[in-house]
Design a protein around this motif. Structure first.
Motif, PDB file in Angstrom:
ATOM      1  N   ILE A 175      11.035  29.953  14.314  1.00 19.84           N
ATOM      2  CA  ILE A 175       9.690  29.623  13.834  1.00 19.84           C
ATOM      3  C   ILE A 175       8.758  30.825  13.961  1.00 19.84           C
ATOM      4  O   ILE A 175       7.998  31.151  13.042  1.00 19.84           O
ATOM      5  N   ALA A 183       7.031  32.936  10.893  1.00  9.08           N
ATOM      6  CA  ALA A 183       5.574  33.053  10.805  1.00  9.08           C
ATOM      7  C   ALA A 183       5.143  34.514  10.685  1.00  9.08           C
ATOM      8  O   ALA A 183       4.240  34.844   9.898  1.00  9.08           O
ATOM      9  N   HIS A 239       6.293  23.495  10.839  1.00  5.23           N
ATOM     10  CA  HIS A 239       6.229  24.908  10.460  1.00  5.23           C
ATOM     11  C   HIS A 239       7.117  25.127   9.236  1.00  5.23           C
ATOM     12  O   HIS A 239       8.101  24.416   9.034  1.00  5.23           O
TER      13      HIS A 239
END
Length: 410
Positions: free
Chosen positions: A93, A97, A212
């Motif tokens: 994640i 990002a 996410h």
């Protein structure tokens, strides 16, 4: 110790479990397995991270005659990988990002994509590391970015750019999550290497995961990647989880046959695709179903691929050496040449830290001793040489491109 006659039955059982789960296993085979056969299954499952998958299968069949120590080992491994998977998911994640923030297109390959989307739970498909694919033009920028977000190069892996391998040097974060940043898809001179890499990134889907967004490859592209990784990258010695991965993809109903066949025709993957699908069909024979619509594959080559898929990983490099250099004279000459040509990369692997120049040469004796042991271990195993001869025939049949010197040093 298991006799050679017992190995095929243990191998058949393990491959059936991977390709079709407990329903694919013949009950008579289980009853015929001796203790040494179960020991072989336990060893290979440990070596190839299959114990959690076996745990799920055994839980569905409490009456199976599985040795209790193996059941306990599978249960313990499942618990460990449940916790480790959470760490890996968080790292994925964070990586996604960071790349999204800097507008670097990417795709999370293999284990990350498969375990999080297609397995009943992530722990059933343990992730050894994260494999992230980016375009070659973005690779060095992405690598620098990941270092800024807490990753550091693993000591002793050498320094190299895009010219040496299909990925940049291995990096790791504080939670010991290892990451390979790929810029091409296979370490060989193959026409589809860059084409498949571009396809994986271009067709990647934004998948919502724990609130996410993570970019995962299209399932059909992942199928192609698994074929290439098994046949062209590894020559089927990367383990039986190939079969469980393909089964998980097929069960999703998202794999499209037409683009897979078109890409295979264009880039010389037809024989590899045929062999893998024949392996799947044989391992799942008890489940029935239609025969695969693929060219006939010689039975001996199916046996060879199955043996490679379940070989003892400790013999990998000796067997590779014997396969690549079939002539004893060629091996001896190549060995002498290598003995006087260690690179800084070679010596860094032995040193466990990055070394170069004159300071690197103090690690030369240890490197030479390691290489000598590897060469001699290969030469004094006639059975291994026979297996390597079969490997060479399989390699020729699928049309596997030769690995380049920048990719492999033996």
């Amino acid at each position: 110790m298991m006799s050679p006659d017992e190995t095929p039955l243990a191998r058949k059982t393990l491959l059936a479990l991977c390709a079709g789960g407990p329903d694919a296993v013949e009950p008579d085979d289980l009853r015929a397995l001796a203790a040494s056969g179960w020991d072989w299954i336990a060893a290979r499952s440990q070596q190839y991270r299959l114990l959690p998958l076996l745990h799920a299968a055994f839980a569905q069949r409490p009456g199976w005659p599985v040795p209790e120590p193996l059941r306990e080992a599978c249960c313990a491994a499942h618990r460990r990988w449940v916790f480790r998977s959470l760490v890996m998911q968080q790292a994925l994640i964070e990586v996604g990002a960071a790349l999204d923030e800097h507008r670097i297109p990417y795709a999370a390959l293999k284990g990350a994509s498969l375990s999080l989307q297609f397995y009943a739970e992530p722990a059933l498909r343990p992730m050894r590391d994260l494999d992230i694919m980016v375009a070659p033009d973005d690779a060095e920028r992405a690598y620098a970015l990941l270092k800024q977000t807490g990753y550091a190069k693993v000591p002793g892996k050498g320094e190299h750019g895009l010219e040496r391998k299909h990925h940049l040097p291995l990096i790791v974060n504080a939670n010991r999550v290892y990451l390979e940043l790929h810029h091409r898809i296979a370490p060989c001179d193959w026409s589809g290497s860059q084409a498949l890499g571009e396809r994986l990134v271009a067709n990647a889907r934004a998948v919502d995961f724990q609130g996410h967004t993570v970019r995962m490859p299209d399932p059909s592209d992942t199928y192609l990647h698994l074929v290439v990784h098994a046949a062209f990258h590894n020559l089927f010695d990367n383990g039986p989880n190939l079969l469980s991965d393909l089964q998980a993809l097929e069960d999703s109903g998202l794999v499209e046959r037409a683009p897979i066949e078109a890409f295979a025709r264009e880039h010389g993957l037809e024989a590899s695709l045929a062999l893998i699908e024949a392996l799947m069909a044989r391992a799942r024979a008890r489940l029935g179903g239609p025969a695969p619509k693929v060219p006939a594959v010689p039975e001996a080559l199916l046996d060879q691929a199955a043996a490679l898929m379940t070989q003892d990983p400790d013999q990998h490099w000796q067997r590779l050496l014997l396969r690549k250099r079939r002539s004893l004279l060629h091996r001896a000459a190549a060995g002498v040449r290598r003995a006087f040509r260690p690179s800084d990369y070679d010596l860094s692997l032995v040193a466990g830290e990055d070394v170069s120049g004159l300071s690197a040469m103090r690690h030369y004796p240890a490197w030479l001793m390691h290489k000598t042991r590897a060469y001699l271990a290969a030469e004094f195993q006639p059975e291994l040489d026979r297996e390597a001869a079969g490997d060479a025939q399989l390699e020729k049949w699928i049309g596997r491109p030769a690995l380049t010197q920048r990719d492999v040093q033996t």
